[in-house]
Every structure is written in C-alpha cells, then in structure tokens.
Design an enzyme around this catalytic site. Structure first.
Site, PDB file in Angstrom:
ATOM      1  N   CYS A 342       0.039  45.052 -22.233  1.00  0.00           N
ATOM      2  CA  CYS A 342      -0.661  43.980 -21.522  1.00  0.00           C
ATOM      3  C   CYS A 342      -0.881  42.707 -22.352  1.00  0.00           C
ATOM      4  O   CYS A 342      -0.576  41.605 -21.860  1.00  0.00           O
ATOM      5  CB  CYS A 342      -1.969  44.484 -20.913  1.00  0.00           C
ATOM      6  SG  CYS A 342      -2.778  45.830 -21.735  1.00  0.00           S
ATOM      7  N   ARG A 371       0.560  54.924 -30.351  1.00  0.00           N
ATOM      8  CA  ARG A 371      -0.884  55.122 -30.458  1.00  0.00           C
ATOM      9  C   ARG A 371      -1.153  56.209 -31.490  1.00  0.00           C
ATOM     10  O   ARG A 371      -0.486  57.245 -31.512  1.00  0.00           O
ATOM     11  CB  ARG A 371      -1.494  55.506 -29.100  1.00  0.00           C
ATOM     12  CG  ARG A 371      -1.409  54.372 -28.091  1.00  0.00           C
ATOM     13  CD  ARG A 371      -2.034  54.705 -26.754  1.00  0.00           C
ATOM     14  NE  ARG A 371      -1.785  53.627 -25.794  1.00  0.00           N
ATOM     15  CZ  ARG A 371      -2.085  53.685 -24.503  1.00  0.00           C
ATOM     16  NH1 ARG A 371      -2.657  54.773 -24.006  1.00  0.00           N
ATOM     17  NH2 ARG A 371      -1.809  52.663 -23.709  1.00  0.00           N
ATOM     18  N   GLN A 389       6.099  53.430 -21.247  1.00  0.00           N
ATOM     19  CA  GLN A 389       5.513  53.491 -19.916  1.00  0.00           C
ATOM     20  C   GLN A 389       6.356  52.694 -18.930  1.00  0.00           C
ATOM     21  O   GLN A 389       7.082  51.780 -19.322  1.00  0.00           O
ATOM     22  CB  GLN A 389       4.091  52.911 -19.926  1.00  0.00           C
ATOM     23  CG  GLN A 389       3.096  53.713 -20.741  1.00  0.00           C
ATOM     24  CD  GLN A 389       1.712  53.085 -20.723  1.00  0.00           C
ATOM     25  OE1 GLN A 389       1.585  51.876 -20.847  1.00  0.00           O
ATOM     26  NE2 GLN A 389       0.688  53.903 -20.568  1.00  0.00           N
ATOM     27  N   ASP A 391       5.587  50.248 -17.267  1.00  0.00           N
ATOM     28  CA  ASP A 391       4.428  49.363 -17.283  1.00  0.00           C
ATOM     29  C   ASP A 391       4.664  48.127 -16.423  1.00  0.00           C
ATOM     30  O   ASP A 391       5.786  47.627 -16.331  1.00  0.00           O
ATOM     31  CB  ASP A 391       4.158  48.931 -18.727  1.00  0.00           C
ATOM     32  CG  ASP A 391       2.687  48.712 -18.995  1.00  0.00           C
ATOM     33  OD1 ASP A 391       1.906  48.766 -18.043  1.00  0.00           O
ATOM     34  OD2 ASP A 391       2.338  48.482 -20.166  1.00  0.00           O
ATOM     35  N   HIS A 393       2.527  44.338 -14.920  1.00  0.00           N
ATOM     36  CA  HIS A 393       1.342  43.483 -14.774  1.00  0.00           C
ATOM     37  C   HIS A 393       1.628  42.456 -13.698  1.00  0.00           C
ATOM     38  O   HIS A 393       2.687  41.823 -13.692  1.00  0.00           O
ATOM     39  CB  HIS A 393       0.988  42.812 -16.102  1.00  0.00           C
ATOM     40  CG  HIS A 393       0.524  43.800 -17.130  1.00  0.00           C
ATOM     41  ND1 HIS A 393       1.395  44.437 -17.978  1.00  0.00           N
ATOM     42  CD2 HIS A 393      -0.711  44.300 -17.392  1.00  0.00           C
ATOM     43  CE1 HIS A 393       0.712  45.279 -18.739  1.00  0.00           C
ATOM     44  NE2 HIS A 393      -0.558  45.212 -18.411  1.00  0.00           N
ATOM     45  N   LYS A 472     -10.706  50.507 -11.855  1.00  0.00           N
ATOM     46  CA  LYS A 472      -9.331  50.948 -11.619  1.00  0.00           C
ATOM     47  C   LYS A 472      -9.280  52.007 -10.524  1.00  0.00           C
ATOM     48  O   LYS A 472     -10.281  52.640 -10.182  1.00  0.00           O
ATOM     49  CB  LYS A 472      -8.721  51.520 -12.898  1.00  0.00           C
ATOM     50  CG  LYS A 472      -9.472  52.727 -13.472  1.00  0.00           C
ATOM     51  CD  LYS A 472      -8.798  53.253 -14.733  1.00  0.00           C
ATOM     52  CE  LYS A 472      -9.556  54.463 -15.292  1.00  0.00           C
ATOM     53  NZ  LYS A 472      -8.809  55.118 -16.385  1.00  0.00           N
ATOM     54  N   HIS A 518      -3.146  45.569 -13.797  1.00  0.00           N
ATOM     55  CA  HIS A 518      -2.361  46.444 -14.668  1.00  0.00           C
ATOM     56  C   HIS A 518      -1.954  47.656 -13.827  1.00  0.00           C
ATOM     57  O   HIS A 518      -2.814  48.259 -13.181  1.00  0.00           O
ATOM     58  CB  HIS A 518      -3.188  46.944 -15.852  1.00  0.00           C
ATOM     59  CG  HIS A 518      -3.890  45.876 -16.632  1.00  0.00           C
ATOM     60  ND1 HIS A 518      -3.578  45.600 -17.950  1.00  0.00           N
ATOM     61  CD2 HIS A 518      -4.906  45.032 -16.310  1.00  0.00           C
ATOM     62  CE1 HIS A 518      -4.381  44.631 -18.393  1.00  0.00           C
ATOM     63  NE2 HIS A 518      -5.193  44.277 -17.408  1.00  0.00           N
TER      64      HIS A 518
END
Length: 642
Positions: A342, A371, A389, A391, A393, A472, A518
């Site tokens: 992000c 991570r 991911q 992912d 946005h 979320k 997100h």
C-alpha cells in the site's frame, strides 16, 4: 445509593434488579430458567465475567451459552484447570506453570523430571473426566499479592510464585484465584459455573517445552488437550482432525512434489515445476480477472527508506514485523523490505495529477513481500516470511465507495465459487491501537457498513478487529471438510490520503482527497495454495492441476504415437507428460493415481490404429476409447478457467 440497578440486554430492552444480584440469579429470575441453565459466562459492559459476579451498577449484559464459540473457549480454559488438577492427583510433586487456551483446545505445562508416557496420558484423561462428572463449582476469590505468594510457596509451586512476583512487580496489589474442589490456581478468568459444564475432555499428546520459551530455563512437560460440550461434537472434531491430517498441505506438498523449504531461507518456499504451475495459473487467473474489472497492473520497488514507513505509520506501529536493512551512510537500519504494497502504491498515485474523471483508479500488484514472523510460528505455506499477495488498491471518490465494494464482492463470489469455497463476511471496526481521530473513524465505519448493507449480504460484527488505519470487511471460507479460513478483505482508508497528501481535481477545479480501498481476494498466494491443497486433498480440478494428463502405453511399440499425442496436447497449452519409464503399464497408472493427475491416457495398438486415446479419470472412471479430437474437446472444456 439506590437499591436497584438497570440491566440493558443486547436487544436494547432494560430490566431492573436489586443491587448485588448475582448474574446467574438475575438471568434465572428476569429472563428465564432455560437461559440460566444454558449460560456459561457473561459480558458486563463488554468485559468477560463469571456468572457468579454481582451486578453493582447500571450495566449492559450479554449472556453466552454453549452454542457460542466464546463459551467453548471458556470451557477449554476450565478443562486446562481440570487437567492440571488430575495430573497433581495422579503424580504428586508435579508443579504447575501455565495453561492457556489455543486454537481448538488448550495446553498446560508441568515441571517434573520424567516425561509423561502414553499410558500416563490415558490415566490423566480418565481422571480429568471423573473430575468433570463431579460437577465441582468454580469459586473466584480476590487475595492480596502477599497472600497469593504465601499460598503457592506453601504448596511448593515455585513457578506460580515467580508468575505472581512478576505481576506484583508491574504494580498489581490483588490477584484472582479460582478453586474447584481442593485445587486452586491463579487466573484472570472467566470460568464456567462448574466442572460439569465442560462436557468431555480429550488428551491429545505431550511434548517438551522450556519455561518461558528460553532454553536456559528448566524443561517442562506440556500436555495438549481439547474439550467439547458433548461427545458427539468431540467425535465429529476428531474425525475432521483425522481427515485434516491426511490432507495436510505439508505432507501432500512432499508427496505431490509441489514445494520445499530449507533452513538457509526459513519461511520462504522453493516452488517445484509442479508447484510453480499451480502458482502461475492462479496468478494469471487473477491477473485476467482484475484487468477485466478495470485494474491496471503495476510493479514497485522492494526496498524503501524509513521515511516512507514513517509517513505510513508502519515504522512506529509495525517495525518489529519488518525486515530492516543496514544503511552504510547513516550506519543504522534505516531501510526495510516492504511488508505490504500500500505505501508504494500511494507514492505511485502521487506521481501524476489526477482529475475526478480518472477515478476510480485501480492498481493491482503481485510483488514479493517480506514480514519478520517469529521462527516458532512458521508452518508450511500458511505462515511464511516471503510471500506475494493478489494485492490491489482503489483510489476513488466518496460517492464511488458503495459501487467499488459491490464490484469487489462480485469478484470474491466468482473466485471462491470457482474453487468450491463457501464464504461468509465479517465487518471489523476500530482497534484500540489506530491512527486517525474518532470523527474520521465514525465516518469510515458508517460508509463501509452502508456499502455492506446495500448488498444484503449477511455479516458478523467484529468490534475492535479493524486494521490500524481503517475498518474492513473480511471473508471467511469453509473448505470441503468444514474448516474455516480467513481469506479476502476490503479495507476503507481515509487516513492514507491525508498522510501521503494525495489529491485529485474535482469538478469545481479544487483539490480533494480520494478514498483508498485496500483489497485482496486470495490474501497471499502461499496461504491460498495451502488451503486449496487441503481443500482438494491434492486432487485439483483440471484447470488448476499442475499436470493435467499422464500418458502411458501398453507396450514400447506405441511410444512414438504417445509422443505425438504428448506434442499435440502441449502445443495446445495443456500440461501433459508421457511416462516412458521402464515400468509396467499398471504401475504407471497407479503412479498417476497417486499423483492425483486428472486424466491418464492409456494407449495400445487399437488407439494407435484409430488415432484415439483411452482416458481414465483420477479416481478410476474409465471413459473408454475415444478419438483424439474428442478427448481434446473434453479436456478443453474441463480445463477452461471458471
């Protein structure tokens, strides 16, 4: 002081009762004997408490029965105490330490020189269930720290004394004890009314564990167990557990040759050609879906200076989970590998000026992330340090939020149905640790909940479980044996545009803040693949199978034709291999079944003469000899992306 207090129930109704009334008595007298009999514990003003606690002021009250997951966790906490009691009855001199609940059960650590044997565990289980049947009442008491230390010193419980002393050092003046029968433990609670409410206890296994997880400390003996409110539920869980062990992705990953791990790179997978085929198929599938839904794919750097993370808030709130990199110029760990996409997407948005006509602007990335998970928490593909991911946005105007949430839910529905995963939604609100003021959170929560309600999608409210930057919607899926996994998410973020100074030009030619959504459907590819391996038990549908077709011949004289079939199928994009090893036909067919390959083509003289193949499905169904072109048509249909 009034002799009455007002109790507000979850439906908003209110009832009066005498000050000092026990919760259990209030429920029986004011709500009903049925609920009183079924109750396990309660929440008073959101705090978990025993049913024996008194109502001393106006409160909100929620009662939990055996039908709720929260109550089962309390019963397992009760069971940990009972098991510790059973151990000390059977093995005098054993010292107790800690006994928390964990996923699907509990454990309790004991100090004794001799490890527990399987026969010991059987005896402990029998004794624990005898204590359950005795229906001993759990009694809570508050004592001074000094009295607690005296109590456990008198019992020879040096580990409990150490725990109490640690708590006292942090400023505690009083401690809570829970006693059932003659056995007592230091505990915060809550507990059920009595041991009889536990139901049934099952001891699972034992292992070694160092006190406080430090190898310099004494070795303890850890007993794992679980508890259910009735034997039927326990038996169903044991059956599911047995099936889950057969489907374990770590086990199947080796058997099907999908991935490997090495201690030189802990928490990072080595994908084999077969595993890579699954990975890239899922990647391409999601890439097509996102592009078809108006996303643009971008790639961003892996390494960033701490300045980015300070703007995003991660440096202060997430730093311990990041892989830090040394900067020779500053002589400090001022860089980090990115743990999420992000912040880099926000930077990318800011490279250009945007008009209201450009929005919504949807970015999709499948970049590698890192991570710093604790080594002890790593487990196969479900908990890793390196991952990617699906992912995305979405940068949009406020009036576009509802439509974007609806489009995302359609995407979730399509993907999960494609792999046979049933799903449910959860709406998570502001956590204790967060960025942004309450007014911003009020606005974000109201907006996202409105979008969710507009879909008429049932959802569970999860107070306090939101991301640190916004509320979320999470999606849980249920696999083929009924286990739940948390997967997709869409998160509403008003804070990032402020922190990154993101703008677009509105119809009024003024600068406005976009809203950021997100979102991810798979979550991480690694975890999603682990779930699918276990969901399908390694028998993937043809479109996702790492090898779609195996070819075997009856005799070597058919090999040239088999190679022609292999080449033609590969030219059409199918994943196919001709097994020309020096083994019998039946052995090769068995091997294809073990590898769970969707189709095995058997080729003999008749197939060669007729330009045909004889397909067999995984599981043994013989489709009989058919023309090659007919099989291509069948394979094309069954291998099509859903």
């Amino acid at each position: 002081m009034s002799g009455q207090v007002t109790v507000t129930l979850p439906d908003g109704s209110q009832k009066a009762t005498a000050r000092g009334t026990r919760i259990a008595d209030f429920v029986k007298e004011s709500i009903g004997a049925g609920l009183a009999k079924a109750a396990v514990f309660a929440k008073v003003n959101g705090q978990e408490v025993d049913l024996s606690r008194a109502l001393e002021s106006d409160v909100s009250l929620q009662i939990f029965t055996a039908k709720s997951p929260e109550a089962l966790e309390v019963a397992r906490h009760d069971a940990a105490h009972v098991v510790a009691d059973a151990v000390q009855r059977l093995f005098p001199g054993t010292q107790v330490t800690i006994g928390p609940t964990i996923e699907d059960g509990f454990f309790y650590d004991f100090f004794r020189e001799k490890p527990f044997t399987p026969e010991d565990l059987e005896k402990i289980e029998v004794e624990a269930n005898r204590i359950v049947q005795s229906d001993a009442v759990f009694v809570r008491s508050e004592v001074s720290a000094e009295d607690a230390i005296k109590l456990f010193k008198a019992k020879g419980e040096k580990f409990k004394v150490e725990i109490v002393q640690d708590i006292v050092a942090k400023g505690a003046k009083t401690l809570t004890l829970y006693q059932h029968g003659e056995w007592v433990d230091f505990c915060l609670g809550p507990h059920g009314p009595s041991t009889g409410r536990i139901g049934v206890i099952k001891i699972l296994k034992s292992s070694g564990a160092y006190w406080r997880g430090d190898h310099r400390n004494p070795m303890l003996q850890r007993i794992y167990g679980t508890a259910f409110f009735d034997k039927k539920a326990l038996e169903a869980w044991l059956k599911q557990k047995e099936e889950a062990e057969k489907r374990d992705h770590r086990k199947l990953g080796k058997e099907l040759d999908l991935f490997h791990f090495h201690p030189f790179s802990p928490g990072a997978a080595f994908w084999t050609p077969k595993g890579t085929a699954i990975y890239t198929t899922l990647s391409a599938f999601m890439r097509k879906l996102t592009l078809d839904n108006g996303y643009v794919e971008i790639k961003t750097p892996l390494l960033y200076n701490k300045g980015l993370w300070e703007i995003s808030g991660h440096w202060g709130k997430y730093k311990e989970n990041m892989f830090l990199v040394w900067d020779n110029e500053t002589e400090a760990h001022d860089f980090s590998l990115k743990p999420m996409n992000c912040p880099s997407h926000h930077l990318y948005f800011g490279f250009q000026r945007h008009s209201y006509r450009d929005l919504p602007l949807r970015f999709h990335s499948q970049d590698v992330l890192h991570r710093n998970e604790a080594s002890g928490s790593l487990g196969g593909l479900t908990r890793v340090r390196q991952f990617a991911q699906d992912d995305g946005h979405i940068y949009c105007r406020e009036d576009q939020i509802e439509g974007e949430v609806a489009n995302f839910v359609k995407l979730v529905d399509h993907v999960y149905n494609a792999v046979g995963l049933k799903y449910s939604a959860k709406f998570s609100t502001r956590p204790p640790q967060r960025i942004g003021d309450d007014a911003l959170w009020d606005k974000a929560e109201a907006t996202l909940e409105k979008a969710l309600k507009a879909l008429n999608l049932p959802y569970e409210l999860k107070p306090g479980d939101g991301a640190f930057y916004g509320p979320k919607i999470d999606f849980d899926v249920s696999d083929s044996i009924g286990r739940k996994w948390q997967l997709g998410t869409i998160q509403l973020d008003y804070a990032a545009p402020e922190r990154f100074d993101l703008n677009y030009v509105g119809e009024d030619n003024a600068q406005h803040r976009p809203v950021v959504l997100h979102r991810a459907v798979y979550g991480s590819f690694e975890r999603f693949i682990a779930i699918l391996v276990e969901h399908f038990a390694g028998a993937f549908p043809p479109w996702l199978a790492p090898q779609q077709v195996a070819i075997v011949t009856v005799a070597d004289r058919q090999n040239d034709y088999a190679r022609e079939v292999e080449a033609k199928l590969k030219a059409k994009g199918f994943r196919v291999e001709f097994d020309d090893r020096g083994m019998s036909m039946n052995a090769k067919i068995r091997e294809a079944q073990v590898q769970k390959i969707p189709f095995t083509l058997v080729i003999g003289d008749k197939e060669v003469e007729g330009n045909a193949v004889a397909p067999r499905r995984y599981g043994g169904e013989d489709l009989k000899t058919m023309p090659f072109d007919a099989f291509v048509e069948l394979l094309t249909k069954e291998s099509a992306w859903p």
